[in-house]
Design an enzyme around this catalytic site. Structure first.
Site, PDB file in Angstrom:
ATOM      1  CG  ASP A  90     -35.990  60.016  28.050  1.00 57.66           C
ATOM      2  OD1 ASP A  90     -36.698  60.854  27.479  1.00 57.66           O
ATOM      3  OD2 ASP A  90     -34.943  59.555  27.549  1.00 57.66           O
ATOM      4  CB  THR A 142     -35.520  61.351  23.713  1.00 55.66           C
ATOM      5  OG1 THR A 142     -36.193  61.825  24.887  1.00 55.66           O
ATOM      6  CG2 THR A 142     -34.845  60.026  24.026  1.00 55.66           C
TER       7      THR A 142
END
Length: 364
Positions: A110, A184
């Site tokens: 990320d 995620t």
């Protein structure tokens, strides 16, 4: 006659010196202002690259250029996402809890993807602050992590083929939404097919261009409303007993209500990532991509998760609204409370009317 002596008044000398200093100050400050304006207005800093040329009034951007940079940003971010996942060193941690009580996870994928995407857009459009263009990104960008990522100023041929002429809009009307790693949770579980990187550009709050990139299959979908795309809708959709793609982690009551609304023949497809779910509605040449007829979400969702998909669907004649049929504005707050319904080549408002109880669930 002897020459007369000239006596200088100490007060006069002081006044004269102050006047001289004032003149020097204004001259020097004017020089500095010129230097600073060179940088602030998009001039070329030492060792840097010049930004895109502004119009005569200094207040427009070309959406073709923004699309080209957005595609490149999504791909560059995707490279980081893939590299980190393949290293198997994710540095996984929790940012907190979601509204449903699950861990809101973050990884090195990320963070590094976010850095690449953010600074590529920032470098390509250095006037971003001057023009009040906002770049909304899911992950925080630390000022100490700044890096210059250059764009070669080339618009790819596939974009030029679809959009032959510049599409200029006032820069102050533009908002950019970045999702450096969608799905995620699935990323940490090594469910790679769900993972995407996304960029969306909204003009006056309306989504006008979107990019969804799948890092592990290296497929990229892009579209600009009213101008073209590299992806298309499928030939047909089942409106009576649709295949409905829903969230693995935020499904809420959608499964039960969908079955009640459309009947027991309805197929429910649990999936991760809003980008993946939108691609499920389209004709995507990716064997790992599941196919669906509708995308329904009933809980709170962030705008960076959905803006790119909204733009692509809109460009192809589809719709993405709240469950009550309201258009989504991509200004102001970073999320929506009213759930989500996405469709293409269907009577969208008829679908909205079929789902009255879902709208209530979406506001819980």
């Amino acid at each position: 006659m002897a020459p007369m002596g000239i006596r200088l008044s100490p007060l006069g000398v002081a006044v004269f010196c102050l006047l001289g200093l004032g003149v020097l100050y204004h001259l020097y400050s004017g020089f500095l202002a010129g230097r600073f304006s060179l940088f602030g207005l998009g001039g070329e800093p030492s060792g840097g690259a010049a930004g895109p040329a502004a119009s005569a009034d200094g207040g427009t951007v070309d959406l073709r250029e923004m699309l080209a940079v957005s595609v490149l940003a999504a791909v560059r971010g995707g490279d980081e996402v893939r590299r980190v996942r393949e290293s198997n060193v994710l540095h996984e941690k929790s940012k907190g809890k979601t509204r449903e009580g699950a861990d809101d996870k973050m990884t090195s994928g990320d963070v590094l993807s976010n850095r690449k995407m953010f600074y590529l857009l920032k470098t390509a459009f250095p006037n971003v602050q001057l023009f009040l263009m906002q770049i909304n990104t899911e992950e925080h960008v630390d000022a100490t992590d700044q890096e210059v990522i250059l764009w070669d100023r080339k618009i790819p041929e596939d974009i030029l083929k679809e959009i032959a002429t510049p599409q200029e809009v006032p820069a102050e009307s533009v908002t950019v939404w970045i999702d450096p790693l969608d799905a995620t949770q699935e990323y940490t579980e090594d469910l790679r097919k769900y993972v995407t990187t996304m960029v969306c550009v909204a003009v006056n709050g309306k989504p006008v261009l979107g990019v969804i990139h799948k890092p592990f299959s290296e497929y990229t979908a892009w579209a600009m409303v009213d101008h073209g795309s590299n992806v298309k809708a499928r030939a047909s959709y089942n409106e009576k007993t649709p295949r409905i793609v829903v969230s693995r982690s935020h499904s809420g009551m959608v499964k039960q209500v969908a079955l009640q609304t459309f009947g027991n023949q309805t197929t429910i497809i649990p999936a991760g990532g809003a980008g993946y779910k939108v691609l499920a509605l389209l004709d995507v040449p990716d064997k790992s991509q599941e196919k669906a007829d509708l995308y329904i979400h009933v809980t709170y969702i962030k705008k960076w998760d959905i803006c790119a998909g909204n733009a692509i669907l809109k460009a192809l004649g589809g719709h993405m609204t709240t469950l009550s049929g309201e258009e989504i504005s991509y200004t102001g707050s970073d999320g929506i409370e009213g759930g989500l319904l996405a469709s293409i080549r269907m009577n969208h408002q008829a679908l909205v009317r079929k789902l009255p109880s879902l709208e209530k669930t979406g506001h819980k």
